[in-house]
Every structure is written in C-alpha cells, then in structure tokens.
Design a protein around this motif. Structure first.
Motif, short mmCIF file in Angstrom:
data_model
loop_
_atom_site.label_atom_id
_atom_site.label_comp_id
_atom_site.label_asym_id
_atom_site.label_seq_id
_atom_site.Cartn_x
_atom_site.Cartn_y
_atom_site.Cartn_z
N VAL A 33 -61.82 22.52 115.36
CA VAL A 33 -62.55 23.40 114.37
C VAL A 33 -62.78 24.89 114.85
N LYS A 34 -61.67 25.24 115.74
CA LYS A 34 -61.27 26.64 115.97
C LYS A 34 -61.34 27.47 115.02
N PHE A 35 -60.96 27.21 113.75
CA PHE A 35 -60.99 28.07 112.62
C PHE A 35 -62.64 28.51 112.25
N LEU A 36 -63.48 27.78 112.64
CA LEU A 36 -64.93 28.14 112.50
C LEU A 36 -65.68 29.01 113.48
N LEU A 37 -64.72 29.46 114.55
CA LEU A 37 -65.19 30.45 115.62
C LEU A 37 -65.94 31.58 115.00
N LYS A 38 -65.34 32.41 114.15
CA LYS A 38 -66.05 33.58 113.84
C LYS A 38 -67.16 33.48 113.03
N ASP A 39 -67.51 32.31 112.33
CA ASP A 39 -68.68 32.10 111.76
C ASP A 39 -69.94 31.85 112.63
N ILE A 40 -69.44 31.01 113.79
CA ILE A 40 -70.67 30.62 114.90
C ILE A 40 -70.66 31.61 115.78
N GLU A 41 -69.49 32.64 116.03
CA GLU A 41 -69.85 33.81 116.97
C GLU A 41 -70.97 34.83 116.40
N GLU A 42 -70.88 34.73 115.01
CA GLU A 42 -72.00 35.82 114.40
C GLU A 42 -73.48 35.30 114.69
N LYS A 43 -73.54 33.98 114.53
CA LYS A 43 -74.93 33.10 114.63
C LYS A 43 -75.29 33.36 115.89
N CYS A 44 -74.48 33.04 117.09
CA CYS A 44 -74.54 32.83 118.30
C CYS A 44 -75.26 34.23 119.02
N ALA A 45 -74.46 35.43 118.25
CA ALA A 45 -74.82 36.78 118.87
C ALA A 45 -76.14 37.14 118.77
N GLU A 46 -76.84 36.67 117.66
CA GLU A 46 -78.20 36.96 117.65
C GLU A 46 -79.07 36.47 118.47
N TYR A 47 -78.57 35.39 119.26
CA TYR A 47 -79.29 34.53 120.27
C TYR A 47 -78.82 34.91 121.86
N ASN A 48 -77.66 35.67 121.75
CA ASN A 48 -76.96 35.69 123.12
C ASN A 48 -76.55 34.38 123.65
N ILE A 49 -76.03 33.55 122.68
CA ILE A 49 -75.44 32.52 123.28
C ILE A 49 -73.99 32.28 123.38
N PRO A 50 -73.39 32.42 124.40
CA PRO A 50 -71.91 32.39 124.57
C PRO A 50 -71.23 31.17 123.77
N VAL A 51 -69.99 31.57 123.26
CA VAL A 51 -69.35 30.55 122.51
C VAL A 51 -67.93 30.89 122.50
N ASP A 52 -67.18 29.86 122.92
CA ASP A 52 -65.46 29.66 122.70
C ASP A 52 -65.22 28.56 122.26
N VAL A 53 -63.60 28.53 122.50
CA VAL A 53 -63.22 27.08 121.95
C VAL A 53 -62.55 26.63 123.22
N ILE A 54 -62.43 25.41 123.20
CA ILE A 54 -61.81 24.64 124.37
C ILE A 54 -60.18 24.66 124.20
N SER A 55 -59.50 25.03 125.23
CA SER A 55 -58.11 24.94 125.04
C SER A 55 -57.62 23.78 124.62
N ALA A 56 -56.60 23.67 123.59
CA ALA A 56 -56.08 22.23 123.34
C ALA A 56 -55.38 21.73 124.47
N THR A 57 -54.93 22.33 125.50
CA THR A 57 -54.44 21.56 126.68
C THR A 57 -55.48 20.86 127.51
N ALA A 58 -56.71 21.65 127.86
CA ALA A 58 -57.82 20.91 128.43
C ALA A 58 -58.35 19.66 127.58
N TYR A 59 -58.47 20.11 126.33
CA TYR A 59 -58.85 18.81 125.61
C TYR A 59 -58.32 17.89 125.41
N GLY A 60 -56.93 18.09 125.11
CA GLY A 60 -55.72 16.73 125.15
C GLY A 60 -55.48 16.00 126.16
N THR A 61 -55.95 16.61 127.21
CA THR A 61 -55.77 15.94 128.83
C THR A 61 -57.29 15.39 129.23
N MET A 62 -58.14 15.82 128.22
CA MET A 62 -59.46 15.60 128.72
C MET A 62 -60.02 15.85 130.14
#
Length: 108
Positions: free
Chosen positions: A60-89
């Motif tokens: 769902v990394k394509f949704l990052l820009k949408d959620i970044e805008e909302k998180c900015a209002e509340y100073n909540i950090p947001v990022d995407v988990i790397s595919a490597t870290a995710y794939g290897t759990m």
C-alpha cells in the motif's frame, strides 16, 4: 507505552510481522503496543490520536502521500516498510525503524 500501527490492504498480511516485532520488543523489554490493521481504518486511528508511529506495508505504499498529509496535522511519523524487511519478516529491523521514527518525531 508507545503505539505502533502497521497498515496494509486488509490488515492480515502484516499479522506475522507484528508477531515478530512483539517478540523482539519483549526480548529487549521495549514497552510498545503493536497492531496490524487495514488501511481503511488509518484515518480514524489518526484522528483519535491513538498512535505514535505508522508503518505501511509495501503493498500500500502508493497511499503514502495521502496518509502523510493527514499524519502531518498530528505530527505522527509515517513511512513504508522496506520490501526486503517485509518479505523476510524481519521484526527487529522494522521495530528499530519505528522506534527511530518515534524518537525523531515532534510529538515527543
């Protein structure tokens, strides 16, 4: 206690990763609550200010820009988990990513 939320398409594919992260947190006595939820609930959680850090699954990394805008209002950090870290759990790597984000946020 810091709250870390992982959002993915339905909230199910990140469940195993959450389990791995919890194991690492317990082993190192890190006081965090980690949950996996569907992306559809993200704005509700953000608006309730019930989260200290948000990580998105690579699918769902394509949704990052949408959620970044909302998180900015509340100073909540947001990022995407790397595919490597995710794939290897790699719970340790993802937990470290979240903790680093929390420490660097303006919210604290």
């Amino acid at each position: 206690m810091k709250k870390i939320f992982l959002f993915c398409d339905a909230g199910m594919s990140t469940s195993l990763l959450v389990s791995k992260m919890r194991e690492v947190a317990k082993k190192h006595d890190v006081n965090v609550q980690i949950e996996a939820l569907p992306f559809a609930r993200s704005f509700e959680i953000i608006e309730k200010k019930e989260v200290d850090c948000i990580l998105l699954g690579p699918q769902v990394k394509f949704l990052l820009k949408d959620i970044e805008e909302k998180c900015a209002e509340y100073n909540i950090p947001v990022d995407v988990i790397s595919a490597t870290a995710y794939g290897t759990m790699n719970g340790e790597k993802v937990l470290k990513q979240a903790i680093k984000m929390i420490r660097g946020s303006k919210k604290n």
